[in-house]
Design a protein around this motif. Sequence first.
Motif, PDB file in Angstrom:
ATOM      1  N   ALA A 195      12.485   0.256   0.982  1.00 51.72           N
ATOM      2  CA  ALA A 195      12.089   1.192  -0.070  1.00 51.72           C
ATOM      3  C   ALA A 195      10.684   1.733   0.175  1.00 51.72           C
ATOM      4  CB  ALA A 195      12.161   0.502  -1.435  1.00 51.72           C
ATOM      5  N   ASP A 196      10.292   2.718  -0.630  1.00 52.78           N
ATOM      6  CA  ASP A 196       8.974   3.346  -0.448  1.00 52.78           C
ATOM      7  C   ASP A 196       7.833   2.436  -0.912  1.00 52.78           C
ATOM      8  OD1 ASP A 196      10.184   5.724   0.456  1.00 52.78           O
ATOM      9  OD2 ASP A 196      10.538   6.367  -1.609  1.00 52.78           O
ATOM     10  N   VAL A 197       8.028   1.787  -2.066  1.00 49.57           N
ATOM     11  CA  VAL A 197       6.984   0.956  -2.679  1.00 49.57           C
ATOM     12  C   VAL A 197       7.643  -0.296  -3.248  1.00 49.57           C
ATOM     13  CG1 VAL A 197       5.183   0.834  -4.461  1.00 49.57           C
ATOM     14  CG2 VAL A 197       5.608   3.001  -3.263  1.00 49.57           C
ATOM     15  N   TYR A 198       6.881  -1.396  -3.285  1.00 51.59           N
ATOM     16  CA  TYR A 198       7.408  -2.646  -3.852  1.00 51.59           C
ATOM     17  C   TYR A 198       6.406  -3.246  -4.831  1.00 51.59           C
ATOM     18  CZ  TYR A 198      11.355  -2.828  -0.683  1.00 51.59           C
ATOM     19  OH  TYR A 198      12.527  -2.548  -0.034  1.00 51.59           O
ATOM     20  N   VAL A 199       6.936  -3.761  -5.920  1.00 44.45           N
ATOM     21  CA  VAL A 199       6.152  -4.584  -6.843  1.00 44.45           C
ATOM     22  C   VAL A 199       6.518  -6.028  -6.541  1.00 44.45           C
ATOM     23  CG1 VAL A 199       5.592  -5.092  -9.241  1.00 44.45           C
ATOM     24  CG2 VAL A 199       6.259  -2.760  -8.579  1.00 44.45           C
ATOM     25  N   VAL A 200       5.549  -6.830  -6.167  1.00 46.80           N
ATOM     26  CA  VAL A 200       5.800  -8.202  -5.719  1.00 46.80           C
ATOM     27  C   VAL A 200       4.838  -9.160  -6.416  1.00 46.80           C
ATOM     28  CG1 VAL A 200       6.617  -7.427  -3.459  1.00 46.80           C
ATOM     29  CG2 VAL A 200       4.204  -7.983  -3.778  1.00 46.80           C
ATOM     30  N   PRO A 201       5.130 -10.465  -6.414  1.00 46.88           N
ATOM     31  CA  PRO A 201       4.188 -11.437  -6.984  1.00 46.88           C
ATOM     32  C   PRO A 201       2.887 -11.452  -6.177  1.00 46.88           C
ATOM     33  CG  PRO A 201       6.370 -12.396  -6.729  1.00 46.88           C
ATOM     34  CD  PRO A 201       6.386 -11.096  -6.004  1.00 46.88           C
ATOM     35  N   LYS A 202       1.778 -11.681  -6.863  1.00 48.89           N
ATOM     36  CA  LYS A 202       0.492 -11.744  -6.181  1.00 48.89           C
ATOM     37  C   LYS A 202       0.479 -12.885  -5.167  1.00 48.89           C
ATOM     38  CE  LYS A 202      -2.366  -9.713  -9.852  1.00 48.89           C
ATOM     39  NZ  LYS A 202      -3.453  -9.951 -10.822  1.00 48.89           N
ATOM     40  N   ASP A 203      -0.097 -12.598  -4.003  1.00 45.96           N
ATOM     41  CA  ASP A 203      -0.295 -13.593  -2.947  1.00 45.96           C
ATOM     42  C   ASP A 203       1.004 -14.236  -2.475  1.00 45.96           C
ATOM     43  OD1 ASP A 203      -3.079 -13.211  -3.175  1.00 45.96           O
ATOM     44  OD2 ASP A 203      -3.156 -14.626  -4.849  1.00 45.96           O
ATOM     45  N   ALA A 204       2.134 -13.547  -2.650  1.00 45.17           N
ATOM     46  CA  ALA A 204       3.409 -14.106  -2.195  1.00 45.17           C
ATOM     47  C   ALA A 204       3.568 -13.910  -0.696  1.00 45.17           C
ATOM     48  CB  ALA A 204       4.566 -13.427  -2.925  1.00 45.17           C
ATOM     49  N   ASP A 205       4.295 -14.836  -0.068  1.00 45.45           N
ATOM     50  CA  ASP A 205       4.654 -14.664   1.331  1.00 45.45           C
ATOM     51  C   ASP A 205       5.622 -13.482   1.413  1.00 45.45           C
ATOM     52  OD1 ASP A 205       5.590 -14.731   3.895  1.00 45.45           O
ATOM     53  OD2 ASP A 205       6.270 -16.813   3.845  1.00 45.45           O
ATOM     54  N   PRO A 206       5.308 -12.442   2.180  1.00 47.32           N
ATOM     55  CA  PRO A 206       6.184 -11.269   2.224  1.00 47.32           C
ATOM     56  C   PRO A 206       7.614 -11.588   2.621  1.00 47.32           C
ATOM     57  CG  PRO A 206       4.081 -10.800   3.271  1.00 47.32           C
ATOM     58  CD  PRO A 206       4.100 -12.264   3.007  1.00 47.32           C
TER      59      PRO A 206
END
Length: 854
Positions: A54-65
């Motif tokens: 996708a173009d952009v991702y909302v992810v947990p802070k400091d998460a392992d990608p």
Amino acid sequence: MKDVTWRSLKEHPGQLVLAVLSVIVGVALATVTLCIGDIMNSAYSSIVSTSTSADVYVVPKDADPASVLTHETNKPLISDTLTSAVSGLSEVAVTLALYRGPVILVDGDGNRVSAGYTISLAQGADPNTVESSELVDGNFPTNNTEIALESTTAARSGLAIGDETQIIANGRVMDVTVVGIVAYDTPLNGSVLVIVDRMTAKVLFAPSGMVPSIAVKVSEKSTPEAAKAAIEASLPVDSGAEVLLGTELRAAAAISIRHQLAFVSAFLLIFAAIAFIVSGFLIANTFAAIVRQRTRQDGILKAVGASRNQVFGSILSEALVAGAIGSVLGVGIGYVLVVVLRQVLGLFGLHLTDTIPVTFLSILIPLVVGIVVSVIAAAIPAFKGARLNALNALAADQLMPEKAGWVRGLVGVLLFFGGATALYFALQGYYPDLYFAIGAVAALVGIVVLAPVLVRPLMRILAWPFEILSRLSGILARQNVTRRPRRTVAAAAPFMVGMALVAAVTILASTASVSLVGSVGQETKADFVMRSADAGTPFPQTAVDQVRQLPSTKVYVFGTPAVTVTLPDGEPAAATVMYGPDSTFTDAMKTPIVSGAAEDFSKGSAMSATFAEANGYKLGDMIAFTLCPNTPYQADAELPITVIIDSHILSDVILPASWLQKNIPAQIRQQAMPVAQVMLAATDPSLRPTLLENLQSIAEPYYTISVQSAEEYADSGSGDTSRIMALLYALLALSVIVALLAIVNTLSWSVSANTREIAVLRASGVTTGQVGRTVTIESILIAVFGALVGILVGSGLAVVAQRVFAENGLTTLSIPWIQLVVFFIGSGVVGFIAALGPSRRASHTPVLDAITQE
């Protein structure tokens, strides 16, 4: 000198072939290992590219990608309600909360579709193509009875639109119909991908609404950078989320995957290095023989004005030619072996990859290293040949005894005693891991260097049976192998190294298995253990509910909670945590109690004595926990240590399941308290056969649930060791191949160098059979000498390792004598096979031709 080099190659094609073969072995195996590394990296990278497109991702802070694909208990999560804060932005076209988790797909024949070493994943449908999916046929699923398949998954499973099958998702067996085929921009290289209805995916994998990431498709009038800035401004302050561009997430995930595969890559590189080192023995031995055979030729060259450098360069040129030819052929054969390996593994249901990546480095590295190793291995014998002056070279006797080599002896003694000293420090508890590794390597290398000193005394013992059976042949063979002990060691070295490693790990594997069986027998009261055969697949809660309904059965459920431990100094502990029933130590287990009372477990927590001692805990101390870390449900709690145990099969910290159920919200309990295994005991021993049948009947529909007796459970605990054993047996196979070539090379030179001696023996009445037996016995003696030294060294290191790591579970030393004897006898068989060609050549050389041979 160029003409001299080509003439020498033409006149000694057999030696050139042996040198080329030795290079091919090392380069081919190195190519295979590097290619496997590329395959694994390519497979996971393609999965990440497909699943984070996708173009952009909302992810947990400091998460392992890379955690967006994994099913881990403690991985960071964010709430899917954040989609409402993002979807209304003008810069955003569509948002997609990623509901995904492990799945088992059943093919048209009723068998599980294997993902090999990659992943088998189910995820909610993406009809708005937020990520790079495209519906190429049929429809997206709209309810829990429909699925769509990724195109290569469909091809491998043999399923088509309209076919009925089953999936097992998060422990639920579901009857489904294939309604669509979905394609992605990037091939999945062996992974299994099943598309389910979005609401079904949420119920299965995110009933609490907690997801690893939210994908965003940017509107046509905006850019990813502008959308990222707008999303960051719209997120609540306490969301625990951050925003990454798709390119940023993919790049970070690729780095994370490389780090996660670093150990595997390092092991493969070490294996490739060992392949080159072992084959280097053969290359050096080959060129030592070439130098000896052309000693008089080099003497003539020097007499007519050739310099040492020219003679040295001529020999290295031959090594360069052999290295170049062997390296090119080795790379090609290596890729052929990978293709064959893929097909063979496919027959056993292990799909390795859809494509075999051909990278610049996987070709260049074996080519360059193969040539360099060839030149380096030939440099020492070339230097010795070039250093000999013309008169001595012309008069040289190729059979003259070797010099003592005091420098070699001194180096060997220093290495051996240095290694022994390091092993002593390891036994005393000083940095045991480091000192044992240093000591083992130094001692092994020292023994190999000192091995020529052992040739004469050991050969008297090893040759004794042959001297009884065939006195003349046995004596002649012993004299041949003891006349030049360094040549004997060079031929036997591959066996020494391979046998030492395999013997050590064989003993340690047996020790680990016996120790674990003893621990399980000592600690568990269970008759049977049920658990998931796949580490990444959670144990089905529905199966737990079914076994709880069985009559006359005691059921004890254990799991791995989303809980971390904080040490008294505030630092996070590298501790394993599990939960069990309140009756864990009164009914389920008979684990030895160091302090505290078994019935007090429900009032606090249990801790292993090893972990307590290492971190300064004692009975009654409070231990700090973080529940549901990295989620909005995160909470801190404390419990007293009420039981300290002496266990080799339980975790560092054990928590009562009842306490967790009170402190973890119900909506996230499924994700935060996954079941790991279920222990079961029949209330009446006579009911055990019936209980086993019932458990097997319950497990059958889930495909990945294993039902084991306590003994089978203990044996399965050594699975990692078994995999290492399989790799080391591959190393042994490498050693056998190289040893065959090394012994053939040595015997070929010996037959050539002893041609006149053989002729004299024949003229004196020695029969062709006796000559052939002499060469055969010589070959067997070389092989069993290398195997014996290797087994003795490996066994000694294993005994030391058991004592060093006794507290880590290696409590009972077990030496599998039968396996070691089989290894030793097998080495003799290898020696016999290696002698077939040289012995025939020696016994069939005409006497008159041999006497007149120069």
